[in-house]
Write an enzyme that holds these catalytic residues in place. Sequence first.
Site, PDB file in Angstrom:
ATOM      1  CB  CYS A  99      -1.021  -0.022   1.134  1.00  0.00           C
ATOM      2  SG  CYS A  99      -0.548  -0.894   2.620  1.00  0.00           S
ATOM      3  NE  ARG A 142       2.808  -9.247   5.374  1.00  0.00           N
ATOM      4  CZ  ARG A 142       1.488  -9.161   5.263  1.00  0.00           C
ATOM      5  NH1 ARG A 142       0.724 -10.020   5.929  1.00  0.00           N
ATOM      6  NH2 ARG A 142       0.929  -8.233   4.510  1.00  0.00           N
ATOM      7  CD  GLN A 200      -0.736  -9.269   0.028  1.00  0.00           C
ATOM      8  OE1 GLN A 200      -0.223  -8.159  -0.070  1.00  0.00           O
ATOM      9  NE2 GLN A 200      -1.537  -9.586   1.027  1.00  0.00           N
ATOM     10  CG  ASP A 245      -2.023  -5.531  -2.240  1.00  0.00           C
ATOM     11  OD1 ASP A 245      -3.209  -5.384  -1.904  1.00  0.00           O
ATOM     12  OD2 ASP A 245      -1.063  -5.226  -1.527  1.00  0.00           O
ATOM     13  CG  HIS A 271      -3.891  -0.257  -2.476  1.00  0.00           C
ATOM     14  ND1 HIS A 271      -2.855  -1.100  -2.845  1.00  0.00           N
ATOM     15  CD2 HIS A 271      -4.070  -0.441  -1.141  1.00  0.00           C
ATOM     16  CE1 HIS A 271      -2.424  -1.748  -1.763  1.00  0.00           C
ATOM     17  NE2 HIS A 271      -3.139  -1.358  -0.734  1.00  0.00           N
ATOM     18  CE  LYS A 307      -9.053  -7.427   8.963  1.00  0.00           C
ATOM     19  NZ  LYS A 307      -7.695  -8.003   8.905  1.00  0.00           N
ATOM     20  CG  HIS A 333      -5.792  -0.893   2.036  1.00  0.00           C
ATOM     21  ND1 HIS A 333      -4.427  -0.763   2.116  1.00  0.00           N
ATOM     22  CD2 HIS A 333      -6.307   0.247   2.592  1.00  0.00           C
ATOM     23  CE1 HIS A 333      -4.124   0.390   2.705  1.00  0.00           C
ATOM     24  NE2 HIS A 333      -5.254   1.020   2.996  1.00  0.00           N
TER      25      HIS A 333
END
Length: 635
Positions: free
Chosen positions: A333, A362, A380, A382, A384, A464, A510
């Site tokens: 992000c 991670r 991901q 991912d 936004h 979320k 997100h």
Amino acid sequence: MIAIQLPDGSKRPFDGPVTVGQVAASIGAGLAKAALGGRVDGKLVDLSFLIERDAQLAIVTEKDADGLELIRHSTAHLLAYAVKELFPDAQVTIGPVIENGFYYDFAYKRPFTPEDLAAIEVKMQELAKKDEKVERRVLPRDEAIAYFKGLGEAYKAELIGAIPAGEEVSLYREGAFEDLCRGPHVPSTGKLKHFKLMKVAGAYWRGDHRNEMLQRVYGTAWCTKEDLAAYLTRLEEAEKRDHRRLGAELDLFHLDEHSPGTVFWHPKGWTVWQEVEQYMRRVYRDNGYQEVKGPQIVDRVLWEKSGHWEKYRDAMFTTESDKREYALKPMNCPGHILIFKQGVKSYRDLPLRYGEFGQCHRNEPTGGLHGIMRVRAFTQDDGHIFCTEDMILPECVVYTELLQKVYKDFGFTDILYKVATRPAARIGSDEIWDKAEHALMESLRRSGCEFVIAPGDGAFYGPKIEYTLKDALGREWQCGTMQVDFSMAQRLDAHYVAEDSSHRPPVMLHRAIVGSLERFIGILIEQHAGALPAWLAPTQVVIASISEGQADYAQEVAKMLQKQGLRAQADVRADKITYKIRSHSLQKVPYILVVGDKEKANRSVAVRARGNQDLGVMGLDDFQSKIAADIAAKV
């Protein structure tokens, strides 16, 4: 006089204080016999709990979810009781309820063997049949410490020592065994009938690798014999579907100690990966997303400004160069905000949707790693969405519909919806959180989705929606997410020019549909037991010749199908055709085309579908039409 209100709204008067068990008995002998505990004003308690004022009461039996919780908690104590009976020198530590069962950690001079586990389970059955009463008592903290030290239970004494001085602690006794516990518990050991010990593993005291290694005994417990049998059957089926085993058998990937928590993808596995990624790329393209790509290593300063450094520092991999500290990105992000900030953005540009197949790192604990489901390096899908406040609701509605279609294409139709609300540690005002939570809940209502609330489970920057899919075994996998964030863009000084020419921070949504591609592929492997649908299968068609005389025709058919975009290969080995069919069946190839002299002469193929289905002889055009329809329908 006190009044007890029951779930049906009726009230029962009592002359004075009364236990939960006594209330159950006043309702009926059948309920008294079935009762395991109660909920008094929402709090789960023992049958011996004394109600001293007007209260609402629900009697808990094995038909209730709370009943299963009580059974599992009490069975953990029964396990500790049995261990102490068989191994008096063992020290007991903690024994919580977990999903589908319980565990208990023990300190003992030698490892428990499979034979030990079998003996412990037999002893548990013996103790349960005694139907010994489970009784609670309360001691002052210091007296409890002295009591457990006198029993040689140093770990229990240490646990109690962490409780503030002057406090009281509760203990539960059954027969010769007494344990420290908040409770509640079933009224007697005879209520514990359907359990099984599963395995033993190592576990550090208090989860700290600097402490002693203990032995963790896992078990499962259920209300009925049928429930236990069904669970063990599911476990057996899950073992057959284990993505780690199938990944090796199907030559998809491997894991290596040279790089723990990362995946080495083999050609077949990478083919599956690419199919998933390219599918999601089309989803981006067809739904107004612009694909972007951010760097892997970003200065610590950015993570501090975004708030991630404070929250996730322990999970970040860091490095240093030119006296500057950097982190491998654990999420995408902040990078997308930096892309948004390049050039002036107007309200006319919104909503602006960015998507990235972003690789993140991670530093997960070694004990938490699990195949490709839980790794340290993952990618991901991912995305936004930068938008105005008025756009949140329509964007969320459209997103839920899109997610449902994607899951259906991958073979998942049963989806659970959860709204995770504000945690105690968060950024942003309550007014902002009110708006964000309302938008998420209203979007699900408009999408016709029933949902549950998960209080306090939101991210530190916003609430979320968690989208959880159910697989063929009824297991739940939380994959998709939609998060409303009023704060991060502002923290990183991102703005757009509003209609009134003012500069305003955008709202940031997100979102991810499949989440970690590694994990999602692992779920797919287990969902389909390795037999991936034709559109995802690494090899879609094998053309197997019966003898050398058809080798040229088998290769010709393979090349023709390859030109049509199919993943086809010819098997012209000198092996018997039965061996070839078995070999490719074990590799779970969707279609095996057998060609002999007759098929060669007629320009046809004998089609065998996965699952030993003989579809007969087809012309090449007919087969091409069939597999094209399968792929298009995602079956």
